[in-house]
Design a protein around this motif. Structure first.
Motif, PDB file in Angstrom:
ATOM      1  N   GLY A   1       0.825  -1.096   0.097  1.00 14.53           N
ATOM      2  CA  GLY A   1       0.093  -0.036   0.171  1.00 14.53           C
ATOM      3  C   GLY A   1       0.914   1.296   0.090  1.00 14.53           C
ATOM      4  O   GLY A   1       2.120   1.313  -0.251  1.00 14.53           O
ATOM      5  N   THR A   2       0.356   2.419   0.427  1.00 14.71           N
ATOM      6  CA  THR A   2       1.260   3.715   0.301  1.00 14.71           C
ATOM      7  C   THR A   2       1.939   3.584   1.658  1.00 14.71           C
ATOM      8  O   THR A   2       1.786   3.531   2.509  1.00 14.71           O
ATOM      9  CB  THR A   2       0.096   4.818   0.667  1.00 14.71           C
ATOM     10  OG1 THR A   2      -0.785   4.871  -0.485  1.00 14.71           O
ATOM     11  CG2 THR A   2       1.025   6.072   0.479  1.00 14.71           C
ATOM     12  N   GLY A   3       3.376   3.371   1.246  1.00 12.81           N
ATOM     13  CA  GLY A   3       4.335   3.529   2.190  1.00 12.81           C
ATOM     14  C   GLY A   3       4.935   2.128   2.852  1.00 12.81           C
ATOM     15  O   GLY A   3       5.515   1.946   3.853  1.00 12.81           O
ATOM     16  N   TYR A   4       4.238   0.805   2.595  1.00 10.83           N
ATOM     17  CA  TYR A   4       4.532  -0.072   3.216  1.00 10.83           C
ATOM     18  C   TYR A   4       4.260  -1.431   2.190  1.00 10.83           C
ATOM     19  O   TYR A   4       3.654  -1.220   1.208  1.00 10.83           O
ATOM     20  CB  TYR A   4       3.537  -0.301   4.386  1.00 10.83           C
ATOM     21  CG  TYR A   4       2.155  -0.543   3.941  1.00 10.83           C
ATOM     22  CD1 TYR A   4       1.690  -1.995   3.727  1.00 10.83           C
ATOM     23  CD2 TYR A   4       1.228   0.336   3.611  1.00 10.83           C
ATOM     24  CE1 TYR A   4       0.577  -2.302   3.401  1.00 10.83           C
ATOM     25  CE2 TYR A   4      -0.064  -0.134   3.355  1.00 10.83           C
ATOM     26  CZ  TYR A   4      -0.458  -1.257   3.174  1.00 10.83           C
ATOM     27  OH  TYR A   4      -1.738  -1.578   3.077  1.00 10.83           O
ATOM     28  N   CYS A   5       4.945  -2.517   2.572  1.00  6.93           N
ATOM     29  CA  CYS A   5       4.876  -3.814   1.806  1.00  6.93           C
ATOM     30  C   CYS A   5       4.596  -4.969   2.957  1.00  6.93           C
ATOM     31  O   CYS A   5       5.585  -4.875   3.915  1.00  6.93           O
ATOM     32  CB  CYS A   5       5.823  -4.179   0.919  1.00  6.93           C
ATOM     33  SG  CYS A   5       5.358  -3.423  -0.649  1.00  6.93           S
ATOM     34  N   ASN A   6       3.644  -5.761   2.955  1.00  2.93           N
ATOM     35  CA  ASN A   6       3.310  -6.777   3.960  1.00  2.93           C
ATOM     36  C   ASN A   6       3.826  -8.066   3.054  1.00  2.93           C
ATOM     37  O   ASN A   6       3.189  -8.389   1.877  1.00  2.93           O
ATOM     38  CB  ASN A   6       1.789  -6.964   4.295  1.00  2.93           C
ATOM     39  CG  ASN A   6       1.489  -5.816   5.291  1.00  2.93           C
ATOM     40  OD1 ASN A   6       2.508  -5.471   6.202  1.00  2.93           O
ATOM     41  ND2 ASN A   6       0.426  -5.691   5.133  1.00  2.93           N
ATOM     42  N   PHE A   7       4.664  -8.879   3.932  1.00  3.04           N
ATOM     43  CA  PHE A   7       4.915 -10.140   3.231  1.00  3.04           C
ATOM     44  C   PHE A   7       4.532 -11.244   4.393  1.00  3.04           C
ATOM     45  O   PHE A   7       4.751 -11.416   5.440  1.00  3.04           O
ATOM     46  CB  PHE A   7       6.683 -10.232   3.163  1.00  3.04           C
ATOM     47  CG  PHE A   7       7.023  -9.282   2.142  1.00  3.04           C
ATOM     48  CD1 PHE A   7       7.293  -9.710   0.984  1.00  3.04           C
ATOM     49  CD2 PHE A   7       7.397  -8.111   2.395  1.00  3.04           C
ATOM     50  CE1 PHE A   7       8.037  -8.793   0.077  1.00  3.04           C
ATOM     51  CE2 PHE A   7       8.074  -7.162   1.680  1.00  3.04           C
ATOM     52  CZ  PHE A   7       8.263  -7.472   0.285  1.00  3.04           C
ATOM     53  N   THR A   8       3.464 -12.000   3.659  1.00  2.00           N
ATOM     54  CA  THR A   8       2.991 -13.119   4.731  1.00  2.00           C
ATOM     55  C   THR A   8       3.250 -14.445   4.183  1.00  2.00           C
ATOM     56  O   THR A   8       3.381 -14.644   3.079  1.00  2.00           O
ATOM     57  CB  THR A   8       1.526 -12.864   4.815  1.00  2.00           C
ATOM     58  OG1 THR A   8       0.837 -12.953   3.792  1.00  2.00           O
ATOM     59  CG2 THR A   8       1.012 -11.493   5.521  1.00  2.00           C
ATOM     60  N   ASN A   9       3.540 -15.439   5.260  1.00  2.00           N
ATOM     61  CA  ASN A   9       3.847 -16.755   4.697  1.00  2.00           C
ATOM     62  C   ASN A   9       4.830 -16.862   3.914  1.00  2.00           C
ATOM     63  O   ASN A   9       5.027 -17.984   3.242  1.00  2.00           O
ATOM     64  CB  ASN A   9       2.369 -17.514   4.091  1.00  2.00           C
ATOM     65  CG  ASN A   9       2.485 -19.144   4.443  1.00  2.00           C
ATOM     66  OD1 ASN A   9       3.228 -19.529   5.329  1.00  2.00           O
ATOM     67  ND2 ASN A   9       1.964 -19.652   3.358  1.00  2.00           N
TER      68      ASN A   9
ATOM     69  N   THR B   1       6.803  -6.985   7.542  1.00  2.00           N
ATOM     70  CA  THR B   1       6.587  -5.559   6.834  1.00  2.00           C
ATOM     71  C   THR B   1       7.660  -4.591   6.734  1.00  2.00           C
ATOM     72  O   THR B   1       8.394  -4.312   7.585  1.00  2.00           O
ATOM     73  CB  THR B   1       5.520  -4.908   7.740  1.00  2.00           C
ATOM     74  OG1 THR B   1       4.236  -5.759   7.871  1.00  2.00           O
ATOM     75  CG2 THR B   1       4.870  -3.538   6.968  1.00  2.00           C
ATOM     76  N   LEU B   2       7.808  -4.258   5.485  1.00  2.00           N
ATOM     77  CA  LEU B   2       8.759  -3.194   5.272  1.00  2.00           C
ATOM     78  C   LEU B   2       8.108  -1.835   5.212  1.00  2.00           C
ATOM     79  O   LEU B   2       6.926  -1.740   4.453  1.00  2.00           O
ATOM     80  CB  LEU B   2       9.386  -3.301   3.712  1.00  2.00           C
ATOM     81  CG  LEU B   2      10.068  -4.605   3.742  1.00  2.00           C
ATOM     82  CD1 LEU B   2      10.627  -4.958   2.366  1.00  2.00           C
ATOM     83  CD2 LEU B   2      11.138  -4.932   4.606  1.00  2.00           C
ATOM     84  N   VAL B   3       8.747  -1.050   5.953  1.00  2.00           N
ATOM     85  CA  VAL B   3       7.780   0.226   6.212  1.00  2.00           C
ATOM     86  C   VAL B   3       8.774   1.610   5.397  1.00  2.00           C
ATOM     87  O   VAL B   3      10.028   2.092   5.984  1.00  2.00           O
ATOM     88  CB  VAL B   3       7.422   1.032   7.402  1.00  2.00           C
ATOM     89  CG1 VAL B   3       6.820   1.978   7.486  1.00  2.00           C
ATOM     90  CG2 VAL B   3       6.707  -0.387   8.328  1.00  2.00           C
ATOM     91  N   ASN B   4       8.418   2.197   4.391  1.00  2.25           N
ATOM     92  CA  ASN B   4       9.034   3.192   3.694  1.00  2.25           C
ATOM     93  C   ASN B   4       9.172   4.364   4.632  1.00  2.25           C
ATOM     94  O   ASN B   4       8.375   5.020   5.009  1.00  2.25           O
ATOM     95  CB  ASN B   4       8.456   3.641   2.515  1.00  2.25           C
ATOM     96  CG  ASN B   4       9.319   4.528   1.520  1.00  2.25           C
ATOM     97  OD1 ASN B   4      10.442   4.558   1.673  1.00  2.25           O
ATOM     98  ND2 ASN B   4       8.492   5.030   0.528  1.00  2.25           N
ATOM     99  N   GLY B   5      10.395   4.732   5.026  1.00  6.40           N
ATOM    100  CA  GLY B   5      10.812   5.748   5.858  1.00  6.40           C
ATOM    101  C   GLY B   5      10.355   5.721   7.410  1.00  6.40           C
ATOM    102  O   GLY B   5      10.384   6.395   8.172  1.00  6.40           O
TER     103      GLY B   5
END
Length: 146
Positions: free
Chosen positions: A44-52, A71-75
Motif C-alpha cells: 500500500g502507500t508506504g509499506y509492503c506486507n509479506f506473509t507466509n 512488513t517493510l515500512v518506507n521511511g
C-alpha cells in the motif's frame, strides 16, 4: 563446509521484488542455498506486507526452514510480526530445535531478527546450525552459519 572455505566459494545472488536466493558453490562441488520466497505480498502507500514467506537453508546433508510474516515500512522501522512452522531435516539425528523472534523491530542498533537453531548429529560429531531472517532498511535477507 568449513568457514575458511567461504572465500573460495562462488556466490550467486538472485533477487526479485518478492524473493531472494543466495547460492554458494564450493570448489569441491558442494553448495549452500539460502532463500526467502513464496508467500503473499501486499503493498500500500508506504509499506509492503509479506506473509507466509519461507526462509530456508539447504545443504546436501541437512535443511532448515521456517515461515515468517514481516512488513517493510518506507521511511519507518521495518518489523517481523510472526515466525512459525519450523522444520529441519538431517542425514543424522536432530535435537534442540528452536525458533525465536529475537528482535521484532528494526532500530538504530540494527535490523529486526528471527533465529532458527538446531543441532545435527551424524554419528561422530554434532554441529549447531543457525538460520536467521533479518528485516531492515526496507529490505530482507537471510543469514546462516557455515
Amino acid at each position: 563446509m568449513k568457514p575458511e572455505m567461504l572465500p573460495l566459494a562462488k556466490k550467486e545472488v538472485k533477487t526479485t521484488p518478492t524473493s531472494r536466493e543466495t547460492r554458494y558453490t564450493f570448489p569441491d562441488g558442494s553448495m549452500i542455498i539460502q532463500s526467502v520466497d513464496g508467500g503473499t505480498t501486499s503493498c500500500g502507500t508506504g509499506y509492503c506486507n509479506f506473509t507466509n514467506m519461507t526462509v530456508k537453508e539447504t545443504r546436501w546433508y541437512c535443511e532448515g526452514r521456517f515461515q515468517a510474516d514481516f512488513t517493510l515500512v518506507n521511511g519507518g522501522d521495518d518489523y517481523i510480526s510472526r515466525v512459525y512452522d519450523a522444520q529441519v531435516w538431517s542425514a543424522g539425528s536432530i535435537s534442540d530445535v528452536s525458533l525465536n523472534l529475537t528482535k521484532a523491530w528494526e532500530d538504530l542498533n540494527g535490523p529486526a531478527e528471527a533465529v532458527l537453531r538446531w543441532v545435527a548429529y551424524n554419528g561422530v560429531t554434532s554441529t549447531t546450525y543457525i538460520l536467521k531472517l533479518k528485516v531492515g532498511g526496507n529490505n530482507y535477507w537471510d543469514e546462516c552459519n557455515y
